[in-house]
Design an enzyme around this catalytic site. Structure first.
Site, PDB file in Angstrom:
ATOM      1  N   LYS A  71      43.550  13.291  18.326  1.00 28.67           N
ATOM      2  CA  LYS A  71      42.426  12.342  18.421  1.00 28.67           C
ATOM      3  C   LYS A  71      42.849  10.929  18.801  1.00 28.67           C
ATOM      4  O   LYS A  71      42.188  10.262  19.594  1.00 28.67           O
ATOM      5  CB  LYS A  71      41.660  12.301  17.090  1.00 28.67           C
ATOM      6  CG  LYS A  71      40.856  13.554  16.876  1.00 28.67           C
ATOM      7  CD  LYS A  71      40.113  13.545  15.571  1.00 28.67           C
ATOM      8  CE  LYS A  71      39.424  14.887  15.430  1.00 28.67           C
ATOM      9  NZ  LYS A  71      38.737  15.064  14.168  1.00 28.67           N
ATOM     10  N   ASN A  92      36.915  12.205  19.224  1.00 27.87           N
ATOM     11  CA  ASN A  92      36.729  13.643  18.946  1.00 27.87           C
ATOM     12  C   ASN A  92      35.791  14.302  19.955  1.00 27.87           C
ATOM     13  O   ASN A  92      35.638  15.518  19.940  1.00 27.87           O
ATOM     14  CB  ASN A  92      36.242  13.891  17.509  1.00 27.87           C
ATOM     15  CG  ASN A  92      34.735  13.819  17.389  1.00 27.87           C
ATOM     16  OD1 ASN A  92      34.090  13.034  18.097  1.00 27.87           O
ATOM     17  ND2 ASN A  92      34.166  14.617  16.505  1.00 27.87           N
ATOM     18  N   ASP A 107      32.807  12.034  14.235  1.00 30.08           N
ATOM     19  CA  ASP A 107      33.262  12.461  12.903  1.00 30.08           C
ATOM     20  C   ASP A 107      32.641  11.632  11.772  1.00 30.08           C
ATOM     21  O   ASP A 107      32.290  12.174  10.720  1.00 30.08           O
ATOM     22  CB  ASP A 107      34.789  12.350  12.794  1.00 30.08           C
ATOM     23  CG  ASP A 107      35.507  13.534  13.422  1.00 30.08           C
ATOM     24  OD1 ASP A 107      34.893  14.608  13.581  1.00 30.08           O
ATOM     25  OD2 ASP A 107      36.706  13.394  13.739  1.00 30.08           O
ATOM     26  N   GLY A 132      44.779  10.304   3.834  1.00 35.96           N
ATOM     27  CA  GLY A 132      44.951  10.523   5.267  1.00 35.96           C
ATOM     28  C   GLY A 132      44.673   9.240   6.027  1.00 35.96           C
ATOM     29  O   GLY A 132      43.921   8.373   5.555  1.00 35.96           O
ATOM     30  N   ALA A 133      45.300   9.127   7.183  1.00 34.33           N
ATOM     31  CA  ALA A 133      45.090   7.948   8.027  1.00 34.33           C
ATOM     32  C   ALA A 133      45.116   8.359   9.492  1.00 34.33           C
ATOM     33  O   ALA A 133      45.419   7.562  10.370  1.00 34.33           O
ATOM     34  CB  ALA A 133      46.166   6.903   7.738  1.00 34.33           C
ATOM     35  N   ALA A 136      40.588  11.672  11.964  1.00 30.53           N
ATOM     36  CA  ALA A 136      39.379  11.907  11.155  1.00 30.53           C
ATOM     37  C   ALA A 136      39.251  10.852  10.067  1.00 30.53           C
ATOM     38  O   ALA A 136      38.153  10.333   9.807  1.00 30.53           O
ATOM     39  CB  ALA A 136      39.425  13.311  10.551  1.00 30.53           C
TER      40      ALA A 136
END
Ligand code: NAP
Length: 284
Positions: A71, A92, A107, A132-133, A136
């Site tokens: 992405k 995305n 997203d 997460g980084a 998404a």
């Protein structure tokens, strides 16, 4: 499916993509809409992404979805990005237009729509923990910031990507308090004090209890726990553990549905049939 010389193509660029439910969901939508469009998986390794993206134009695809791990890299290959995607710098959805490839990101919209289907959340009083980084996570962080989330803690394996996301957020939402932590530094207090806990990493895809990305033993019915991973075998370990604690839970299928519907609107200009799409991915 009746494929002819007139059939238009869309697909999903990612690696791996064999687990993806997007082809099933999209093809069900196009069938129900009476559109001669076919959606196919496009497994592409990172070194081949640029060639594959250029190929979309050469073979006149309508466009494509982009998934893990492409992405962020895909954003640099577009001819233009829409306004919100230019902030996120992760794509995305690619639309192949006469004037080049346009990058979008559905997203964040997909996540928020799915979240609001399971809970009425007061964003302004809700501290959130985002694990997460990547692409998404970036979209989710911006969507939450735009909703006015109270504060955000970003937890990521690689500190530099988490810091980069904090910097991007700071450019557009300077009053949002954002902290960055390594997974090993996440105490139970942080999770307990939050309202919303979101996993936006692939951890949990293997259905292994060790894949719960943060300690969930102090969760209560006041927490909302989201795992954007969807597992073909049912709940991910994080969703199972959170449900045992009484938390409100959201698995990845809701986001899959709504981000996919938004992509279809971009490619066709039409509203897709959500019920058909839900049925295709056995949405419960
Ligand atoms: P991405 O851009 O490649 O980012 C991956 C993120 O996960 C990064 O933060 C990465 O950390 C982390 N990560 C990867 N492997 C890890 C591991 N073994 N241990 C700890 N952290 C790890 O991917 P993405 O596009 O954001 O997708 C992330 C996940 O969300 C995928 O499983 C994807 O299928 C899912 N997803 C679901 C939906 C849906 O509609 N339900 C939508 C989008 C994505 P580092 O920065 O340290 O590499």
């Amino acid at each position: 499916m009746d494929i002819s010389g007139k059939t238009k193509l869309v697909g999903i660029l990612g690696y791996p993509v064999s687990h993806s439910l997007s082809p099933r969901m999209h093809n069900a939508a196009y069938r129900a809409m009476g559109l001669d469009i076919c959606y196919i998986p496009l497994p592409v390794k990172p070194p081949d992404l640029q060639t594959a993206v250029q190929g979309l134009q050469a073979v006149k695809f309508l466009g494509a979805n982009v998934t893990i791990p492409h992405k962020v890299a895909a954003a640099g290959l577009m001819d233009r990005l829409d306004e919100s995607t230019a902030k996120i710098r992760a794509v995305n959805t690619i639309v192949n237009t006469e004037s080049g490839l346009a990058g979008h990101n559905t997203d964040g919209e997909g996540f928020v729509r799915a979240l609001e289907e399971v809970t009425t959340i007061d964003y302004g009083s809700a501290p959130a923990v985002l694990i997460g980084a990547g692409g998404a996570a970036r979209a989710i962080a911006f969507a939450l910031a735009e909703k006015g989330i109270k504060e955000l803690a970003i937890i990521n394996r690689s500190r530099d990507r988490a810091v980069a996301l904090k910097t991007l957020l700071g450019n557009h939402h300077s009053s949002l308090p954002v902290s960055v932590l390594a997974p090993d530094d996440v105490g139970r207090e942080l999770v307990t004090a939050s309202k919303l806990v979101i996993n936006a990493t692939p951890l949990g895809m293997k259905g292994n209890l060790k894949s719960v990305p943060v300690a969930v033993d102090n969760l209560t019915e006041d927490h909302v726990v989201c795992d954007i991973v969807y597992s073909g075998s049912g709940d991910t370990p994080m969703i199972s553990a959170a449900r045992e604690k009484g938390a409100v839970t959201l698995g990845g299928l809701g986001m899959l549905l709504h981000q996919g519907a938004a992509s279809i609107r971009l490619w066709t200009g039409m509203d897709p049939p959500l019920d058909e799409m839900r049925r295709a991915i056995e949405f419960k």
